[in-house]
Design an enzyme around this catalytic site. Structure first.
Site, PDB file in Angstrom:
ATOM      1  N   ASN A  32      42.670  57.706  39.263  1.00  0.00           N
ATOM      2  CA  ASN A  32      44.087  58.089  39.370  1.00  0.00           C
ATOM      3  C   ASN A  32      44.864  57.647  38.130  1.00  0.00           C
ATOM      4  O   ASN A  32      44.521  56.667  37.461  1.00  0.00           O
ATOM      5  CB  ASN A  32      44.727  57.570  40.656  1.00  0.00           C
ATOM      6  CG  ASN A  32      44.527  56.082  40.911  1.00  0.00           C
ATOM      7  OD1 ASN A  32      43.533  55.496  40.519  1.00  0.00           O
ATOM      8  ND2 ASN A  32      45.489  55.466  41.568  1.00  0.00           N
ATOM      9  N   GLU A  39      48.776  57.123  37.046  1.00  0.00           N
ATOM     10  CA  GLU A  39      50.164  57.052  37.531  1.00  0.00           C
ATOM     11  C   GLU A  39      51.157  57.227  36.395  1.00  0.00           C
ATOM     12  O   GLU A  39      50.809  57.281  35.219  1.00  0.00           O
ATOM     13  CB  GLU A  39      50.376  55.726  38.271  1.00  0.00           C
ATOM     14  CG  GLU A  39      49.503  55.647  39.522  1.00  0.00           C
ATOM     15  CD  GLU A  39      49.788  54.448  40.410  1.00  0.00           C
ATOM     16  OE1 GLU A  39      50.478  53.492  39.962  1.00  0.00           O
ATOM     17  OE2 GLU A  39      49.304  54.468  41.565  1.00  0.00           O
ATOM     18  N   CYS A  57      46.238  62.212  41.187  1.00  0.00           N
ATOM     19  CA  CYS A  57      45.187  61.563  41.974  1.00  0.00           C
ATOM     20  C   CYS A  57      43.833  61.704  41.276  1.00  0.00           C
ATOM     21  O   CYS A  57      43.608  62.639  40.499  1.00  0.00           O
ATOM     22  CB  CYS A  57      45.077  62.195  43.356  1.00  0.00           C
ATOM     23  SG  CYS A  57      46.433  61.794  44.449  1.00  0.00           S
ATOM     24  N   GLU A  93      40.964  62.653  42.457  1.00  0.00           N
ATOM     25  CA  GLU A  93      40.242  63.895  42.784  1.00  0.00           C
ATOM     26  C   GLU A  93      40.751  65.045  41.911  1.00  0.00           C
ATOM     27  O   GLU A  93      39.979  65.872  41.420  1.00  0.00           O
ATOM     28  CB  GLU A  93      40.435  64.274  44.261  1.00  0.00           C
ATOM     29  CG  GLU A  93      39.969  63.221  45.256  1.00  0.00           C
ATOM     30  CD  GLU A  93      41.072  62.254  45.653  1.00  0.00           C
ATOM     31  OE1 GLU A  93      41.812  61.779  44.765  1.00  0.00           O
ATOM     32  OE2 GLU A  93      41.170  61.959  46.848  1.00  0.00           O
ATOM     33  N   CYS A 134      44.362  63.077  49.636  1.00  0.00           N
ATOM     34  CA  CYS A 134      45.728  63.393  50.077  1.00  0.00           C
ATOM     35  C   CYS A 134      45.859  64.916  50.271  1.00  0.00           C
ATOM     36  O   CYS A 134      44.973  65.693  49.889  1.00  0.00           O
ATOM     37  CB  CYS A 134      46.748  62.890  49.060  1.00  0.00           C
ATOM     38  SG  CYS A 134      46.905  63.943  47.607  1.00  0.00           S
ATOM     39  N   CYS A 177      45.527  67.078  47.084  1.00  0.00           N
ATOM     40  CA  CYS A 177      44.138  67.156  46.611  1.00  0.00           C
ATOM     41  C   CYS A 177      43.312  68.072  47.501  1.00  0.00           C
ATOM     42  O   CYS A 177      42.437  68.795  47.012  1.00  0.00           O
ATOM     43  CB  CYS A 177      43.517  65.766  46.568  1.00  0.00           C
ATOM     44  SG  CYS A 177      44.147  64.775  45.201  1.00  0.00           S
TER      45      CYS A 177
HETATM   46  N1  THU Z   1      45.506  58.421  45.273  1.00  0.00           N
HETATM   47  C1  THU Z   1      44.425  59.101  44.787  1.00  0.00           C
HETATM   48  O1  THU Z   1      44.100  59.017  43.596  1.00  0.00           O
HETATM   49  N2  THU Z   1      43.725  59.883  45.638  1.00  0.00           N
HETATM   50  C2  THU Z   1      44.000  60.017  46.973  1.00  0.00           C
HETATM   51  O2  THU Z   1      43.356  60.792  47.651  1.00  0.00           O
HETATM   52  C3  THU Z   1      45.065  59.215  47.584  1.00  0.00           C
HETATM   53  C4  THU Z   1      45.957  58.514  46.648  1.00  0.00           C
HETATM   54  C5  THU Z   1      46.270  57.568  44.363  1.00  0.00           C
HETATM   55  C6  THU Z   1      47.639  58.071  44.026  1.00  0.00           C
HETATM   56  C7  THU Z   1      48.339  56.770  43.650  1.00  0.00           C
HETATM   57  O3  THU Z   1      48.081  56.496  42.287  1.00  0.00           O
HETATM   58  C8  THU Z   1      47.675  55.719  44.491  1.00  0.00           C
HETATM   59  O4  THU Z   1      46.457  56.299  44.952  1.00  0.00           O
HETATM   60  C9  THU Z   1      48.483  55.262  45.692  1.00  0.00           C
HETATM   61  O5  THU Z   1      48.907  56.341  46.443  1.00  0.00           O
END
Ligand code: THU
Length: 141
Positions: A44, A46, A55, A57, A94, A97
């Site tokens: 991920n 940010e 994210c 994925e 999520c 994704c």
């Molecule tokens: N996140 C992902 O990378 N994949 C997911 O399926 C769920 C959430 C990340 C987004 C953010 O950087 C952190 O997890 C907290 O939500």
């Protein structure tokens, strides 16, 4: 679990180490298995404008797309947790994704298995289970 899935989960776990997650402190790694056995992994990413976060994925699938390999994706593994506790519990993709994985499912004509790994094992879900009644390319016809 097959050796190939173990390898995929190990790649996702390694990728999670490279998460750029200074705001949530939550590290996620994703890995895609391609039909030739190679793996594309990502973490991920940010942003100070929180909603712009990408994210793991999504980044992995964008990498595969950029390499012209979307049609070779056979499986996805994901793992995550607070920094230093990756794998403490299972992470399922999520909603956004899931919709992006849906695009891959249509391109590959396969109900992609999503291996949600954690320290105690792995829960495997098919995309159709994660995103039933999905909107996809067929709806645009
Ligand atoms: N996140 C992902 O990378 N994949 C997911 O399926 C769920 C959430 C990340 C987004 C953010 O950087 C952190 O997890 C907290 O939500």
């Amino acid at each position: 679990m097959s050796a190939q899935i173990d390898r995929l989960i190990a790649a996702a776990r390694a990728a999670a180490q490279n998460a750029y997650a200074p705001y949530s402190g939550y590290h996620v790694g994703a890995a895609l298995l391609l039909s030739d056995g190679t793996i594309i992994s990502a973490a991920n990413f940010e942003n100070a404008s929180y909603g712009m976060t990408l994210c793991a994925e999504t980044v992995a699938i964008a990498k595969a797309s950029s390499e012209g390999k979307l049609d070779q994706i056979c499986a996805l593994a994901v793992i995550g947790g607070p920094n230093g506790q990756i794998g403490i519990h299972s992470v399922t993709p999520c909603g956004r994704c899931r919709q992006i994985i849906k695009e891959v499912a249509d391109i590959t004509a396969s109900d992609i298995p999503v291996h949600c790994a954690h320290d105690g094992g792995c829960d495997t879900h098919r995309l159709s289970e994660l995103l039933p009644h999905a909107f996809g390319p067929a709806n645009l016809k």
